[in-house]
Design an enzyme around this catalytic site. Structure first.
Site, PDB file in Angstrom:
ATOM      1  N   HIS A  34     -10.436  -0.478 -11.062  1.00 21.47           N
ATOM      2  CA  HIS A  34     -11.477   0.362 -11.654  1.00 21.47           C
ATOM      3  C   HIS A  34     -11.171   1.859 -11.578  1.00 21.47           C
ATOM      4  CE1 HIS A  34     -13.969   0.496  -7.615  1.00 21.47           C
ATOM      5  NE2 HIS A  34     -12.830   1.148  -7.527  1.00 21.47           N
ATOM      6  N   GLU A  57       0.831  -1.205   0.000  1.00 23.14           N
ATOM      7  CA  GLU A  57       0.000   0.000   0.000  1.00 23.14           C
ATOM      8  C   GLU A  57       0.863   1.253   0.000  1.00 23.14           C
ATOM      9  OE1 GLU A  57      -2.313   1.965  -0.262  1.00 23.14           O
ATOM     10  OE2 GLU A  57      -4.042   0.701  -0.611  1.00 23.14           O
TER      11      GLU A  57
END
Length: 341
Positions: free
Chosen positions: A252, A206
């Protein structure tokens, strides 16, 4: 494809649709003021609510009255006292419902402004966020502004926890020893997978600013000693050699070519027998209004979009991966399992 019923009165129905933005904004403001929380203990008068929220009592009263016309709060016979309704109850901050955190996310002026420039997105296919917010991107704002970061993380976390548990139960991880969650966010997916599979260990990759938040969630999840959280950039490299890689609701955010780049980085880290799971909300001809609006939201905020499964299969193939099967998690969320050719 579902057919929409013909309106009984097109003029009246169109007025209601045109005022939809006003309805939403009224809900945002009431939630931002904490009115649903203040009514948990019972009915309160407008004057008291105004004093508690630091607002102008007559205007607050008008706001609450209009909200009652579509079921948000109940107005008592005296005309000045309001109580909770089933709709307003889901806006209470604790325990946090997804709708509550969503309302606070939408209430931010930068969020509202981005939708106000929707025309820019439709004309260009680009995010309207930067145009509406003085050149600042959504990712930059949620990285540098503490309030924006808090609102975004809360909204994503409220939805992700339930989805993550469902995902962990929908896919059989029992043969794996090590899973890497790419762009693992606050850690809810990895926590759910490790909880369901006690012999498994996991790694999250991350952004540096998100690492402490993911560490906090995992530390509270009862999976001590079986995880690590790495700061990194999936455009540069991904931890190598895991049995299973996961990437959930991250692709997305990007255009097709960028998605292929991300998948290529993950493919480079995979062993010949590794598996990559693409976990995304996928749209098709049966998708409902909520799913389609969520996809449009991605365009407005970051220039992304939700796609049909066939598009993800094509993108995976372009990146040198072989789609093997599709597993439903919910009405919209699916797992596309891929492997090396």
């Amino acid at each position: 494809m579902p057919q929409q019923p013909e309106p009984l009165d097109p003029h009246k129905d169109m007025v209601a649709l045109l005022q939809g933005a006003w309805r939403a904004r009224a809900i945002h403001v009431a939630t931002e003021l904490g009115i649903p929380d203040l009514l948990v203990a019972g009915p309160r008068g407008v004057a008291e609510l105004a004093e508690l929220t630091g607002t102008h009592a007559p205007t607050l009263g008008r706001l609450l009255r209009v909200l009652t016309t579509f079921g948000v709060f109940h107005r008592l016979p005296d005309g000045q006292t309001y109580e909770q309704s089933p709709l307003s109850a889901v806006l209470v901050s604790e325990p946090a419902n997804p709708e509550s955190t969503d309302a606070r996310f939408m209430a931010a002026n930068w969020h509202w402004a981005a939708w106000g420039d929707l025309l820019h997105s439709v004309r260009t296919g680009e995010s309207s966020f930067e145009v509406a917010n003085d050149g600042v991107s959504f990712w930059e704002l949620t990285k540098t502004d503490p309030d924006a970061k808090r609102r975004f993380n809360a909204a994503m976390s409220a939805v992700s926890v339930a989805e993550s548990t469902a995902t962990a139960r929908a896919y059989d991880f029992s043969a794996a020893r090590h899973v890497v969650d790419v762009a693992g966010g606050l850690g809810s997916l990895l926590a759910a997978v490790l909880t369901e599979n006690p012999a498994l260990r996991g790694t999250i990759l991350e952004r540096p600013e998100t690492v402490p938040l993911a560490e906090d969630l995992l530390a509270a999840s009862g999976v001590d000693g079986r995880y690590e959280v790495l700061a990194g950039d999936f455009f540069e490299s991904v931890p190598p050699g895991a049995d299973v890689y996961t990437i959930k609701r991250a692709l997305h955010d990007w255009d097709d070519d960028t998605i292929v780049r991300i998948l290529e980085r993950i493919r480079e880290a995979m062993r010949p027998d590794s598996t990559l799971l693409l976990i995304e909300g996928m749209v098709d001809d049966e998708s409902d209004q909520e799913a389609l609006f969520r996809g449009l939201l991605l365009t407005v905020l970051v220039g992304g979009q939700d796609r049909p499964e066939s598009d993800y299969r094509t993108l995976a193939t372009r990146a040198g991966l072989r789609p093997t099967r599709s597993i439903p998690v919910s009405d919209t969320l699916r797992i596309l399992e891929t492997r090396l050719p």
